[in-house]
Structures are given as structure tokens and as C-alpha cells.
Design an enzyme around this catalytic site. Structure first.
Site, PDB file in Angstrom:
ATOM      1  N   ASP A 118      55.705  31.179 -39.342  1.00  0.00           N
ATOM      2  CA  ASP A 118      56.502  30.739 -39.592  1.00  0.00           C
ATOM      3  C   ASP A 118      57.176  31.912 -40.207  1.00  0.00           C
ATOM      4  O   ASP A 118      57.323  32.871 -40.282  1.00  0.00           O
ATOM      5  CB  ASP A 118      56.057  29.736 -40.470  1.00  0.00           C
ATOM      6  CG  ASP A 118      57.528  28.807 -40.822  1.00  0.00           C
ATOM      7  OD1 ASP A 118      58.016  28.640 -40.524  1.00  0.00           O
ATOM      8  OD2 ASP A 118      57.557  28.377 -42.287  1.00  0.00           O
ATOM      9  N   SER A 119      57.853  31.236 -40.793  1.00  0.00           N
ATOM     10  CA  SER A 119      59.700  32.408 -41.844  1.00  0.00           C
ATOM     11  C   SER A 119      59.158  32.714 -43.116  1.00  0.00           C
ATOM     12  O   SER A 119      59.042  33.563 -43.575  1.00  0.00           O
ATOM     13  CB  SER A 119      60.760  32.254 -41.437  1.00  0.00           C
ATOM     14  OG  SER A 119      61.284  30.317 -42.079  1.00  0.00           O
ATOM     15  N   CYS A 179      57.119  25.755 -37.354  1.00  0.00           N
ATOM     16  CA  CYS A 179      57.731  26.822 -37.815  1.00  0.00           C
ATOM     17  C   CYS A 179      59.189  25.121 -36.182  1.00  0.00           C
ATOM     18  O   CYS A 179      58.863  25.936 -35.241  1.00  0.00           O
ATOM     19  CB  CYS A 179      58.716  28.282 -37.265  1.00  0.00           C
ATOM     20  SG  CYS A 179      60.241  28.272 -37.691  1.00  0.00           S
ATOM     21  N   GLU A 203      61.073  27.814 -50.695  1.00  0.00           N
ATOM     22  CA  GLU A 203      59.845  29.337 -50.925  1.00  0.00           C
ATOM     23  C   GLU A 203      60.697  29.554 -52.722  1.00  0.00           C
ATOM     24  O   GLU A 203      59.600  30.078 -53.043  1.00  0.00           O
ATOM     25  CB  GLU A 203      61.355  30.540 -50.314  1.00  0.00           C
ATOM     26  CG  GLU A 203      60.760  30.322 -48.523  1.00  0.00           C
ATOM     27  CD  GLU A 203      59.439  30.417 -48.518  1.00  0.00           C
ATOM     28  OE1 GLU A 203      59.048  31.417 -49.083  1.00  0.00           O
ATOM     29  OE2 GLU A 203      59.254  29.866 -47.657  1.00  0.00           O
ATOM     30  N   CYS A 250      61.743  19.956 -40.246  1.00  0.00           N
ATOM     31  CA  CYS A 250      61.459  21.166 -40.609  1.00  0.00           C
ATOM     32  C   CYS A 250      59.747  21.729 -41.220  1.00  0.00           C
ATOM     33  O   CYS A 250      59.727  20.760 -41.874  1.00  0.00           O
ATOM     34  CB  CYS A 250      62.353  22.127 -41.401  1.00  0.00           C
ATOM     35  SG  CYS A 250      61.920  23.569 -42.982  1.00  0.00           S
ATOM     36  N   HIS A 265      58.785  23.111 -43.901  1.00  0.00           N
ATOM     37  CA  HIS A 265      58.999  23.612 -45.715  1.00  0.00           C
ATOM     38  C   HIS A 265      59.188  22.348 -45.947  1.00  0.00           C
ATOM     39  O   HIS A 265      58.609  21.930 -46.831  1.00  0.00           O
ATOM     40  CB  HIS A 265      59.723  24.157 -45.787  1.00  0.00           C
ATOM     41  CG  HIS A 265      60.382  25.560 -45.247  1.00  0.00           C
ATOM     42  ND1 HIS A 265      59.743  26.066 -44.461  1.00  0.00           N
ATOM     43  CD2 HIS A 265      59.639  26.563 -46.754  1.00  0.00           C
ATOM     44  CE1 HIS A 265      60.219  27.230 -44.542  1.00  0.00           C
ATOM     45  NE2 HIS A 265      59.846  27.778 -45.136  1.00  0.00           N
TER      46      HIS A 265
HETATM   47  N1  DGL Z   1      60.040  26.057 -41.555  1.00  0.00           N
HETATM   48  C1  DGL Z   1      61.248  26.724 -40.564  1.00  0.00           C
HETATM   49  C2  DGL Z   1      61.293  25.194 -40.105  1.00  0.00           C
HETATM   50  O1  DGL Z   1      60.132  24.923 -39.639  1.00  0.00           O
HETATM   51  C3  DGL Z   1      61.887  27.700 -41.287  1.00  0.00           C
HETATM   52  C4  DGL Z   1      63.121  27.697 -42.408  1.00  0.00           C
HETATM   53  C5  DGL Z   1      63.679  28.376 -42.242  1.00  0.00           C
HETATM   54  O2  DGL Z   1      63.637  29.412 -42.326  1.00  0.00           O
HETATM   55  O3  DGL Z   1      64.909  27.941 -42.684  1.00  0.00           O
HETATM   56  O4  DGL Z   1      62.242  24.844 -38.836  1.00  0.00           O
END
Ligand code: DGL
Length: 267
Positions: free
Chosen positions: A11-12, A74, A153, A183, A185
Site C-alpha cells: 500500500d502507499s 490499496c 496517516e 480506500c 485507509h
Molecule cells: N490506501 C490507498 C487506497 O486504498 C491509498 C491512499 C492514498 O495513497 O492516497 O486507495
């Protein structure tokens, strides 16, 4: 036959840990190598070409760790790079969309579907295309929520600002049966989102749906580790100057998380 190699996850940033948590619940004996590309976070505002390039870098890093399968934990990478990387690599690579769409297809009560995700994911129509194809009768409402991943984050998921931001993003959704947290997150905002949409709207955590699919896939491909012992995990970050440790230790309820985090040596 058993395969003791780890599963690779990517993931990012911290978001993919919401998937890791679910994978560990349902595949507890498996070892996991997690890569968070914190140096290049956020992915949500980047072009498709960049997302493909970064996803390939992430996969190459995980391949060096001799993983047996890769999870794109992600939504942004799944919706924009999965198709491409599947063509280029022979290792099994799984994203977060398919398992959730399959779940929705089987749950006929869930036909008014909301999706929240990053700007890139919504622009790519990754969810829209998959849902239209599998569940043509579904009514879909989508909304990009670009501020949520950076707030996650930072660990801002339950404070007043998080609540107001969630309310603002969700104000146009009406009469949905379920809301896909598109997402990875976003499950960190579960409490604030639930308070906003109400108990009657089912929140879909993609990691939870994916964990079952991974179990099935490992079995079918004879890649599962057969052991009664709990597996372990390691986290690699491309940049360590982040709030990652605090968010991760709260999410995974792991006080000694610092020892599991290493700097990923990659450009
Ligand atoms: N967790 C990510 C997703 O599911 C990326 C969020 C990001 O880096 O902008 O899209």
C-alpha cells in the site's frame, strides 16, 4: 505439501494494514511482508501511469523477499494497476475489488450501493465497471474523499475534524443499503462513518472480504502454510519519518510494533 514463504502486501502507507489485520485473522498461520510506500504517499492524487510504475516497484521489492503471492492492499493500485501488473508478472496478484463485488452479488438486499475512495480510484471507474458488470441492476453513488487518507496517516480519524470531514463528504448519499470503503485507509474512520450514515447502512471493509478469497486462493494453488503456529509479519517503509508507528500500533494493538518496522531499501 506446504509453502512456508510469506505473502507480500503493498500500500502507499498505513491503510493496507486494515487489510493485513483481516488477513491475519483468517489466515493466522501465514507470514506476511508488508510494504508501505510512505515516501511517495499519497497515491490517490497521482496519474494512472505513475500508479502503475510505483506498483511495479513495490512488486519487485516484494519479489526480492521471495513472497508466494501479492496483495495490492490499496484501492488506488487495484483500480489502476492490477490489470496491467497481472499481465506482466507470473506470481498470483490480488486486489481489493473482486472479493467485495462477489459478496455484493450474493447479497441481494444490498442493491443501493455507495462507494467512497480516493480521487484516482473514482476517476478510474474501477468500482463502477466491476459493479455494473457483475450486478447490472445495482444503483450506485460514488464520492471521492481525497482528505481522508492523509488524515488517517496523521492519526486523525476520530477527532472533531475527522467527524466534520466525514460528514461533509457523505452528505449527498441518500438511501444507500451499504457503503464500500473503497480506500483501505477508510476502515480507520469506521466509527465516524457509522455515526454519520447510521447503523442501518452496512459498511464494507474490503480487507474482510478479501481475507476469505485469499484463504481459498492459497488452498486452490497449494500455496498455504499448514501449521498450528501463529504466523508473523514484517513491515517495510520507504520513508520512516512518519506517524506510521502510532497509527499502526493502535490499529494492530501491537505495542512492540517498532521492532517489526524496517526501512525498505529501494529507489
Ligand atoms: N490506501 C490507498 C487506497 O486504498 C491509498 C491512499 C492514498 O495513497 O492516497 O486507495
Amino acid at each position: 505439501m506446504q509453502d512456508t514463504r510469506p505473502i507480500g502486501m503493498f500500500d502507499s502507507g498505513v491503510g493496507g494494514l486494515t487489510v493485513l489485520k483481516e488477513i491475519r485473522k483468517q489466515n493466522c498461520q501465514e507470514n506476511i511482508i508488508y510494504l508501505g510506500d510512505t515516501k511517495r504517499f499519497p497515491y490517490g492524487s497521482k496519474t494512472k501511469e505513475t500508479i502503475i510504475e510505483l506498483t511495479k516497484k513495490g512488486i519487485d521489492f516484494l519479489l526480492q523477499k521471495e513472497v508466494k503471492a501479492i496483495i495490492l492492499a490499496c484501492g488506488t493500485a487495484t483500480s489502476q494497476a492490477l490489470e496491467e501488473v497481472k499481465k506482466q508478472y507470473s506470481i498470483p496478484i490480488v486486489g481489493i475489488i473482486d472479493a467485495t463485488v462477489q459478496y455484493l452479488k450474493e447479497n441481494k438486499k444490498l442493491r443501493r450501493i455507495g462507494v467512497i475512495a480516493t480521487t484516482g480510484t473514482i476517476r478510474s471507474k474501477g468500482w463502477q465497471n466491476a459493479i455494473k458488470q457483475q450486478i447490472p441492476q445495482a444503483f450506485l453513488q460514488e464520492k471521492a474523499c481525497p482528505l481522508l487518507a492523509p488524515m488517517a496517516e496523521e492519526g486523525w480519524t476520530e477527532n472533531t475534524i475527522a467527524k466534520l470531514t466525514v460528514q461533509e463528504y457523505l452528505k449527498d448519499f441518500s438511501q444507500i443499503d451499504c457503503l464500500i470503503l473503497g480506500c483501505t485507509h477508510y476502515p480507520l474512520f469506521e466509527k465516524s462513518i457509522k455515526e454519520t450514515v447510521g447503523e442501518e447502512v452496512e459498511l464494507i471493509n474490503t480487507g474482510e472480504k478479501l481475507a476469505k478469497e485469499i484463504k481459498k486462493m492459497l488452498k486452490e494453488k497449494k500455496l498455504q502454510k499448514e501449521s498450528k503456529q501463529q504466523g508473523d509479519y514484517e513491515i517495510y517503509l520507504t520513508d520512516t519519518e512518519t506517524n506510521f508507528i502510532h497509527v499502526a500500533s493502535k490499529l494492530l494493538k501491537e505495542e512492540a510494533i517498532k521492532e517489526k518496522i524496517k526501512k525498505a531499501e529501494m529507489e
